[in-house]
Scaffold this active site. Sequence first.
Site, mmCIF file in Angstrom:
data_model
loop_
_atom_site.group_PDB
_atom_site.id
_atom_site.type_symbol
_atom_site.label_atom_id
_atom_site.label_comp_id
_atom_site.label_asym_id
_atom_site.label_seq_id
_atom_site.Cartn_x
_atom_site.Cartn_y
_atom_site.Cartn_z
ATOM 1 N N ASP A 158 -5.958 5.335 -6.600
ATOM 2 C CA ASP A 158 -5.557 3.673 -6.723
ATOM 3 C C ASP A 158 -4.180 3.701 -7.380
ATOM 4 O OD1 ASP A 158 -5.449 0.959 -6.302
ATOM 5 O OD2 ASP A 158 -7.651 0.778 -7.017
ATOM 6 N N GLU A 174 -7.680 -9.409 -8.308
ATOM 7 C CA GLU A 174 -8.350 -8.258 -9.464
ATOM 8 C C GLU A 174 -8.110 -9.048 -10.605
ATOM 9 O OE1 GLU A 174 -6.039 -4.766 -8.891
ATOM 10 O OE2 GLU A 174 -5.188 -5.291 -6.789
HETATM 11 C C1 BGC Z 1 -6.315 -2.234 -5.886
HETATM 12 C C2 BGC Z 1 -6.564 -1.383 -4.299
HETATM 13 C C3 BGC Z 1 -5.521 -1.547 -3.503
HETATM 14 C C4 BGC Z 1 -4.102 -0.864 -3.996
HETATM 15 C C5 BGC Z 1 -2.987 -0.951 -3.089
HETATM 16 C C6 BGC Z 1 -5.134 -1.721 -6.041
HETATM 17 O O1 BGC Z 1 -4.469 -2.377 -7.442
HETATM 18 O O2 BGC Z 1 -7.073 -1.911 -6.572
HETATM 19 O O3 BGC Z 1 -7.686 -2.017 -3.822
HETATM 20 O O4 BGC Z 1 -6.021 -0.790 -2.507
HETATM 21 O O5 BGC Z 1 -3.996 -1.735 -5.314
HETATM 22 O O6 BGC Z 1 -2.732 -2.268 -2.939
HETATM 23 C C1 BGC Z 2 0.763 -4.634 -5.615
HETATM 24 C C2 BGC Z 2 -0.747 -4.640 -5.359
HETATM 25 C C3 BGC Z 2 -1.595 -3.789 -6.250
HETATM 26 C C4 BGC Z 2 -1.120 -4.167 -7.755
HETATM 27 C C5 BGC Z 2 -1.951 -3.389 -8.665
HETATM 28 C C6 BGC Z 2 0.692 -5.150 -7.068
HETATM 29 O O1 BGC Z 2 2.259 -5.341 -7.549
HETATM 30 O O2 BGC Z 2 1.292 -5.491 -4.858
HETATM 31 O O3 BGC Z 2 -1.014 -3.954 -4.009
HETATM 32 O O4 BGC Z 2 -2.912 -3.877 -5.884
HETATM 33 O O5 BGC Z 2 0.063 -4.104 -7.856
HETATM 34 O O6 BGC Z 2 -1.675 -3.973 -10.219
#
Ligand code: BGC
Ligand code: BGC
Length: 657
Positions: free
Chosen positions: A352, A554
């Site tokens: 991730d 998130e």
């Molecule tokens: C998320 C994932 C996602 C990734 C890319 C992460 O923060 O937990 O679900 O696929 O970012 O965007």
């Molecule tokens: C990204 C997301 C990712 C996240 C994780 C963001 O800046 O755009 O895709 O899931 O950071 O912290």
Amino acid sequence: MNRRIQTARALAALFLVLCLAACGPGGPTGIAPTLTKPAAAAGETGSAPTATVVIEEQPAAPVEEQSPVYLDSQAPAETRAADLLARMTLEEKIGQMTQVEKNSIHPEAITRLHIGSLLSGGGGAPAINTPEAWAEMVDGFQAYAMRTRLGIPLIYGVDAVHGHNNLKGATIFPHNIGLGAANDPALVERIARATALEMAATGIRWNFAPVVAVPQDIRWGRTYEGFSENTEIVTALGAAYVRGLQNASEGGDLSHPEAVLATPKHYIGDGGTLWGTSPVPAFEIDRGDVPVDEATLRALYLPPYQAAIAAGAQSIMVSFNSWNGTKLHAHKYLLTDVLKGELGFEGFLVSDWKAIDEIPGSAYSDVVTSINAGLDMIMVPSDYPAFIDNVRRAVDNGDIPVARIDDAVRRILTVKFKLGLFEHPYSDPALMSQVGSPEHRELARQAVAKSLVLLQNEGQVLPLSKETGLLFVGGEAADNMGIQCGGWTIEWQGKKGDILPGVTILEAIQATVADPAGVRYDPKGQFADEAGAGGQPAVAEVGIAVVGESPYAEGAGDRADLSLTAADVALIQAMRQRSQKLVVILVSGRPLVITDQLSLADAWVAAWLPGSEGQGVADVLFGDLPFTGRLPYTWPRSIDQVLDRQSPLYPLGYGLQ
Ligand code: BGC
Ligand code: BGC
């Protein structure tokens, strides 16, 4: 090579020439703005690459033979991967294991460092957010990969978690919580198929979906990304999603240019973290620890992966969370022994976002620990020179065995061959009409209708008559595309407002009633200008209050309190005074605590995060379709009972007809 590929290649080559011409010989600065923008300017992603890495330029020598086995489209993927692997230098191999966020890379580095994968993070759209610009961007990056010595295509990934949701104009389906309420595997499979077509149109063949978390605590900000708290529902819907995305049920396979690689995520224990254990100071539960024994871990969270693998899943994303204190990204037993060994998973594991950095230790030890634990591709996502340097040093130092690198690269290449990327590296313009097509919007509308859960219906006020006279609609969420889509829409966190084309709930109501002039809208629910006979405040025949949650994603959505906001309660109270019958529609990513407000309205409907096709809400409200949705999560009576399944307000599976 068929004509379509030739055309795409010619276009991409032309694009490349134009980029180089625009840039001049002075280096990558200012390379075509549609191709990349610096992370800082994008304002959304991590820091720009810092470390310097010394990697010798590969001489761009062509491969020796006329027709090496790996370029033979008739040969089995495994044979092709073995042949290609045998030709690769260590630098080329490490490049395949490197996934970079697209705003963080200078395109020429794709060629120079043999980068294997790019991603768009949440909100990672091109400067102009159109399907054509997406295709141009992805094809443009691909052209840099195709220039490498061995011509290994990139695999480009994106989170299309409820439709191709970073793309303006895409069909936005209900978030998974709504699909869990509909609980219809065939419907989920069709949605995944439609999503794949819209992605493929933009040249993207890899989706970081489905989320097969089994959320146990609805205070978690990712509850809506999960289908249900129930393992069986998640297992059935997750597998259906994999089949739909990968085109598996139509006798097709991954090599079809309209098939998209699925990524069940996040392995394992996702949704099981304990409140207060998040390692991120601003979060509470997201990315935290799952303190359960192995039997419980397996029983609750493993079946969706077994089913997804049986359905053909070839990539799996590892979870940010830890299990009894050990980060999953460092968990060799769960990644290698259980997943790759016991479950026989032959695809590749992707990390991730920056997740290996959360393993205790240095950046160097993070790389060593995670790759040795079984990670095959690392979502770096920004500082790729340092990552590459660390892997290189770890191999030189004997800290990562070459055999582990070879295994990782073989897995990645095998999937690239299975996807037919060597044969179809570029987007197919003929698919462009799929994006936001009437058929897909119709499918989304049906899904919305099937996802609604009727919680209360005193005096059978629902369904409403289309002949209703004066009808008050209140609440910001009634006429706000961004709110009804939720997080992971255009932006990572989502965004209020008119962010993409679609039908709001208000527009749907107006389009459904016999006399749209009878519908009055006030986002604050005051209807101050509506006077009735004798100048008294008018009382509507029916009031519809649309309230709930504003977009989040998130850990930013971790909430200790799931009550309605004071403003929403005040709005419902105000509309109660002004409506003979009152219906409350909840637009939210999870059950909210409504016990004290229940008696204020005659009917309550959970609409979750329906997406772009709000018409599906009106279809059911006005009786064109029945209520069939069932709660995918237990609905708590109070926040103290949020983990208690014994005496909820409504149990799992509840839903009036
Ligand atoms: C998320 C994932 C996602 C990734 C890319 C992460 O923060 O937990 O679900 O696929 O970012 O965007
Ligand atoms: C990204 C997301 C990712 C996240 C994780 C963001 O800046 O755009 O895709 O899931 O950071 O912290």
